[in-house]
Design a protein around this motif. Sequence first.
Motif, PDB file in Angstrom:
ATOM      1  N   ASP A 106      32.044  -9.002  29.060  1.00  0.00           N
ATOM      2  CA  ASP A 106      30.307  -7.975  28.297  1.00  0.00           C
ATOM      3  C   ASP A 106      28.994  -8.669  28.353  1.00  0.00           C
ATOM      4  OD1 ASP A 106      33.199  -6.616  27.639  1.00  0.00           O
ATOM      5  OD2 ASP A 106      32.619  -7.465  25.379  1.00  0.00           O
ATOM      6  N   GLN A 107      28.916  -9.255  29.379  1.00  0.00           N
ATOM      7  CA  GLN A 107      27.467  -9.151  29.789  1.00  0.00           C
ATOM      8  C   GLN A 107      27.324  -9.568  30.746  1.00  0.00           C
ATOM      9  OE1 GLN A 107      25.805 -13.442  28.157  1.00  0.00           O
ATOM     10  NE2 GLN A 107      25.222 -13.808  29.680  1.00  0.00           N
ATOM     11  N   GLU A 108      26.189  -8.836  31.248  1.00  0.00           N
ATOM     12  CA  GLU A 108      25.693  -8.619  32.503  1.00  0.00           C
ATOM     13  C   GLU A 108      24.241  -9.266  32.592  1.00  0.00           C
ATOM     14  OE1 GLU A 108      24.612  -4.155  33.656  1.00  0.00           O
ATOM     15  OE2 GLU A 108      27.364  -4.198  33.391  1.00  0.00           O
ATOM     16  N   GLY A 109      23.963 -10.758  33.921  1.00  0.00           N
ATOM     17  CA  GLY A 109      23.053 -10.842  34.154  1.00  0.00           C
ATOM     18  C   GLY A 109      23.148 -11.814  33.224  1.00  0.00           C
ATOM     19  N   THR A 110      21.839 -12.940  33.415  1.00  0.00           N
ATOM     20  CA  THR A 110      21.367 -14.409  32.200  1.00  0.00           C
ATOM     21  C   THR A 110      19.958 -13.925  31.945  1.00  0.00           C
ATOM     22  OG1 THR A 110      21.517 -16.444  32.191  1.00  0.00           O
ATOM     23  CG2 THR A 110      20.529 -15.088  34.575  1.00  0.00           C
ATOM     24  N   TRP A 111      19.562 -14.673  30.722  1.00  0.00           N
ATOM     25  CA  TRP A 111      18.481 -14.482  30.554  1.00  0.00           C
ATOM     26  C   TRP A 111      18.170 -16.351  31.255  1.00  0.00           C
ATOM     27  CZ3 TRP A 111      22.817 -15.627  27.231  1.00  0.00           C
ATOM     28  CH2 TRP A 111      22.657 -17.039  26.994  1.00  0.00           C
ATOM     29  N   ILE A 112      18.842 -17.146  31.224  1.00  0.00           N
ATOM     30  CA  ILE A 112      18.631 -18.339  32.112  1.00  0.00           C
ATOM     31  C   ILE A 112      17.844 -18.421  33.723  1.00  0.00           C
ATOM     32  CG2 ILE A 112      19.185 -20.579  32.045  1.00  0.00           C
ATOM     33  CD1 ILE A 112      21.655 -20.449  30.309  1.00  0.00           C
ATOM     34  N   SER A 113      16.515 -17.773  33.372  1.00  0.00           N
ATOM     35  CA  SER A 113      15.689 -17.918  34.821  1.00  0.00           C
ATOM     36  C   SER A 113      15.026 -18.815  35.667  1.00  0.00           C
ATOM     37  CB  SER A 113      14.486 -17.202  34.940  1.00  0.00           C
ATOM     38  OG  SER A 113      13.722 -17.947  33.866  1.00  0.00           O
ATOM     39  N   GLU A 114      14.952 -19.065  36.612  1.00  0.00           N
ATOM     40  CA  GLU A 114      14.851 -20.500  37.253  1.00  0.00           C
ATOM     41  C   GLU A 114      13.550 -20.995  36.517  1.00  0.00           C
ATOM     42  OE1 GLU A 114      15.585 -22.383  39.960  1.00  0.00           O
ATOM     43  OE2 GLU A 114      17.197 -20.799  39.675  1.00  0.00           O
ATOM     44  N   GLU A 115      12.423 -19.738  35.851  1.00  0.00           N
ATOM     45  CA  GLU A 115      11.127 -20.768  35.575  1.00  0.00           C
ATOM     46  C   GLU A 115      11.453 -21.431  34.094  1.00  0.00           C
ATOM     47  OE1 GLU A 115       7.700 -18.916  33.191  1.00  0.00           O
ATOM     48  OE2 GLU A 115       8.427 -17.592  33.830  1.00  0.00           O
ATOM     49  N   ILE A 117      15.099 -22.958  33.406  1.00  0.00           N
ATOM     50  CA  ILE A 117      14.926 -24.152  34.107  1.00  0.00           C
ATOM     51  C   ILE A 117      14.486 -24.952  33.858  1.00  0.00           C
ATOM     52  CG2 ILE A 117      16.466 -25.242  35.820  1.00  0.00           C
ATOM     53  CD1 ILE A 117      17.842 -22.232  35.705  1.00  0.00           C
ATOM     54  N   ARG A 118      13.185 -25.279  34.916  1.00  0.00           N
ATOM     55  CA  ARG A 118      11.756 -25.758  35.322  1.00  0.00           C
ATOM     56  C   ARG A 118      11.546 -26.290  33.928  1.00  0.00           C
ATOM     57  NH1 ARG A 118      10.960 -22.021  39.488  1.00  0.00           N
ATOM     58  NH2 ARG A 118       9.395 -20.944  38.488  1.00  0.00           N
ATOM     59  N   SER A 119      10.900 -25.265  32.862  1.00  0.00           N
ATOM     60  CA  SER A 119      10.828 -25.812  31.502  1.00  0.00           C
ATOM     61  C   SER A 119      11.571 -26.497  30.862  1.00  0.00           C
ATOM     62  CB  SER A 119      10.700 -24.627  31.064  1.00  0.00           C
ATOM     63  OG  SER A 119       8.657 -23.958  31.731  1.00  0.00           O
ATOM     64  N   PHE A 120      12.287 -26.151  31.121  1.00  0.00           N
ATOM     65  CA  PHE A 120      13.181 -27.018  29.626  1.00  0.00           C
ATOM     66  C   PHE A 120      13.613 -28.563  31.072  1.00  0.00           C
ATOM     67  CE2 PHE A 120      14.615 -23.876  27.590  1.00  0.00           C
ATOM     68  CZ  PHE A 120      15.085 -23.744  26.075  1.00  0.00           C
ATOM     69  N   SER A 121      13.838 -29.014  31.607  1.00  0.00           N
ATOM     70  CA  SER A 121      13.714 -29.667  32.176  1.00  0.00           C
ATOM     71  C   SER A 121      12.579 -30.953  32.232  1.00  0.00           C
ATOM     72  CB  SER A 121      13.994 -29.174  34.192  1.00  0.00           C
ATOM     73  OG  SER A 121      15.217 -28.620  34.650  1.00  0.00           O
TER      74      SER A 121
END
Length: 215
Positions: A106-115, A117-121
């Motif tokens: 029941d979930q389409e797409g994701t809020w986890i973008s490449e941007e 990922i870079r910031s969290f890294s």
Amino acid sequence: MIYLSADEISFPDPELLDSESGLMAIGGDLSPERLLFAYQLGLFPWFNEGEEILWWCPDPRFVLFPSEVKVSKSMRKILNSAQFVFTQNKCFEEVMRQCQSVYRKDQEGTWISEELIRSFSILHKFGYAKSFEVWQDEDLVGGFYGIQIGRVFCGESMFSKVSNASKAGFLNFALNDPNIELIDCQVHSDHLESLGAKMISKHEFLKILKQNNES
């Protein structure tokens, strides 16, 4: 509704702003500095791919106190076996990418973008963002990540490739980390409620966050 500028890192005070939906602000950016400031205030980003950035502070807030964790007999048996191996911060980015790509009903797409990922890294390199991995036969089969603000761990997302992997990893963390006063689960899920998570008021959550913010 408050719209944020990308040129200035600021947020409305969630204690003073009432919102039935929990939405506090729109816009800004996903820089490491803004993300860290947001979590310190009790805010988190949550939006669909292609949308403007939405910043939330729900009332009530879904949280788990480690002292109130519920462990079923079947899960206790799994935790006491050698079925899984648990590690911390062994492959942070890989955990984020698995959370990004693993299918959720029941979930389409994701809020986890490449941007994101870079910031969290970057926040991971500075010790704020953490990952918890679950291994089986040397394969990464589950895990989750989040940001730690003092003694409050703000959980972001988890994934599981085999039955009970993410649940076992989460319980192993909740039961064995003496430095965590509260786990922020953000919004309700039946899965986490079964493990002991519950709703508390926004005011109570922000009070606990402020008391345990050692940064």
